[in-house]
Design an enzyme around this catalytic site. Structure first.
Site, PDB file in Angstrom:
ATOM      1  N   HIS A  36       0.849  -1.203   0.000  1.00  0.00           N
ATOM      2  CA  HIS A  36       0.000   0.000   0.000  1.00  0.00           C
ATOM      3  C   HIS A  36       0.879   1.246   0.000  1.00  0.00           C
ATOM      4  O   HIS A  36       2.088   1.149   0.133  1.00  0.00           O
ATOM      5  CB  HIS A  36      -1.001  -0.017   1.157  1.00  0.00           C
ATOM      6  N   HIS A  78       1.482   3.898   1.873  1.00  0.00           N
ATOM      7  CA  HIS A  78       2.044   4.683   2.991  1.00  0.00           C
ATOM      8  C   HIS A  78       3.573   4.740   2.923  1.00  0.00           C
ATOM      9  O   HIS A  78       4.228   3.769   2.565  1.00  0.00           O
ATOM     10  CB  HIS A  78       1.575   4.106   4.331  1.00  0.00           C
ATOM     11  N   ASP A 132       5.919   4.657   5.065  1.00  0.00           N
ATOM     12  CA  ASP A 132       6.744   3.688   5.805  1.00  0.00           C
ATOM     13  C   ASP A 132       6.784   2.327   5.111  1.00  0.00           C
ATOM     14  O   ASP A 132       7.441   1.402   5.602  1.00  0.00           O
ATOM     15  CB  ASP A 132       6.283   3.565   7.269  1.00  0.00           C
ATOM     16  N   HIS A 133       6.124   2.217   3.949  1.00  0.00           N
ATOM     17  CA  HIS A 133       6.156   0.973   3.164  1.00  0.00           C
ATOM     18  C   HIS A 133       6.770   1.168   1.772  1.00  0.00           C
ATOM     19  O   HIS A 133       7.209   0.194   1.166  1.00  0.00           O
ATOM     20  CB  HIS A 133       4.744   0.384   3.055  1.00  0.00           C
ATOM     21  N   HIS A 187      -7.530  -0.372   5.481  1.00  0.00           N
ATOM     22  CA  HIS A 187      -6.465   0.516   5.981  1.00  0.00           C
ATOM     23  C   HIS A 187      -6.218   1.620   4.940  1.00  0.00           C
ATOM     24  O   HIS A 187      -6.204   2.803   5.255  1.00  0.00           O
ATOM     25  CB  HIS A 187      -5.221  -0.325   6.235  1.00  0.00           C
ATOM     26  N   ASP A 240      -0.356  -3.640   6.356  1.00  0.00           N
ATOM     27  CA  ASP A 240      -0.980  -3.079   7.564  1.00  0.00           C
ATOM     28  C   ASP A 240      -2.456  -3.443   7.654  1.00  0.00           C
ATOM     29  O   ASP A 240      -3.260  -2.656   8.175  1.00  0.00           O
ATOM     30  CB  ASP A 240      -0.841  -1.548   7.571  1.00  0.00           C
ATOM     31  N   HIS A 295       4.345  -4.551  10.808  1.00  0.00           N
ATOM     32  CA  HIS A 295       4.787  -3.885  12.047  1.00  0.00           C
ATOM     33  C   HIS A 295       4.872  -4.868  13.210  1.00  0.00           C
ATOM     34  O   HIS A 295       4.118  -5.836  13.270  1.00  0.00           O
ATOM     35  CB  HIS A 295       3.814  -2.764  12.446  1.00  0.00           C
TER      36      HIS A 295
HETATM   37 FE    FE Z   1       2.697   0.928   8.179  1.00  0.00          FE
HETATM   38 ZN    ZN Z   2       0.027   1.796   6.498  1.00  0.00          ZN
END
Ligand code: FE
Ligand code: ZN
Length: 256
Positions: free
Chosen positions: A55, A57, A59-60, A112, A129, A167
């Site tokens: 996805h 985001h 942090d990915h 999400h 996530d 995570h």
């Molecule tokens: Fe994340």
């Molecule tokens: Zn995420």
């Protein structure tokens, strides 16, 4: 032989690295940060073949550009999650592709984010996530209905599926699970094990889908004790399991 290792990133992210020991080829799932990935590739002499994204985001996906500058790899990801420009392969529900000798099956699992996807291959699920161990992702874009449908899709996979999420949230999630189901022995046992792992700084991920069904409150909304807990928390009568899910999600959002 294939082995899979987590590359820790940021505070609690796991970037998954799938290594073919024979060829030293590897795949990377959700590289939020390029630096720890580059360190791993260099230290272990690995050849990056592909990047798999779940996805949009940061942090990915934040490390994709820097990785591609050094390694010309194929990038796979969701066709409809706002990152089409990063991708060589735009994936939708039901797609199957082969890389590094593995067949990956694509599942759309919105909630999400709206375009979130998961990858399933040989009993391994990379679900970003959406499903966490003993928890689930926050509803940033989708509805409770969408998220619950997505989780149901995941639980329809075989029980011995290994869940590789994005995570390390397991301990915190189990504390919440215990609030919801104080009498659930499986949650208590798992929390003890997870605390021991975390004290040694070991990852708790991956985890078995069968254990998720026994200990993850978000997969247990149909059960009377979970419904009662959500009703007691909200003060509302909850007739549908999706209403129980919605209350649990809100409750968890305000707990941690
Ligand atoms: Fe994340
Ligand atoms: Zn995420």
């Amino acid at each position: 032989m294939l082995h899979i290792k987590p590359i820790p990133a940021f505070h609690d992210n796991y970037i998954w690295c799938l290594v073919d020991d024979t060829s030293s080829h590897c795949l990377i799932v959700d590289p939020g940060d390029a630096n720890p990935v580059i360190q791993t590739l260099e230290k272990e002499g690995l050849l990056l073949q592909g990047i798999l994204l779940t996805h949009h985001h940061h942090d990915h996906v934040g490390g994709v550009e820097a990785l591609l500058k050094q390694y010309p790899a194929m990038v796979y990801g969701p066709a409809r999650d706002g990152i089409a420009g990063m991708l060589n392969h735009h994936l939708v529900e039901g797609d199957i592709f082969q890389i590094m000798g593995l067949d990956f099956h694509v599942m759309e699992i919105p909630g999400h984010t709206l375009g979130h996807i998961a990858y399933f291959s040989e009993g391994m699920l990379f679900c970003g996530d959406t499903l966490f161990l003993a928890g689930c992702g926050r509803l940033f874009e989708g509805t409770a209905e969408q998220m619950q449908d997505s989780l149901n899709k995941i639980t329809s996979l075989v029980d011995d599926t290994q869940v590789y999420c994005g995570h390390e949230y397991t301990e915190n999630n189990l504390k919440f699970a215990q609030l919801v189901e104080p009498d659930n022995k499986n949650i208590q046992t798992r929390l003890v094990q997870v605390r021991q792992q975390r004290e040694k700084n070991l990852p708790t991920v991956p985890g078995l889908l069968s254990l998720e069904k026994e200990t993850n409150p978000f997969l247990r909304c149909h059960l009377p004790q979970v419904k009662r807990a959500a009703e007691a928390h909200s003060g509302e009568k909850l007739n549908k399991s999706v209403d129980v899910f919605r209350i649990l999600r809100q409750w968890k959002d305000h707990t941690s």
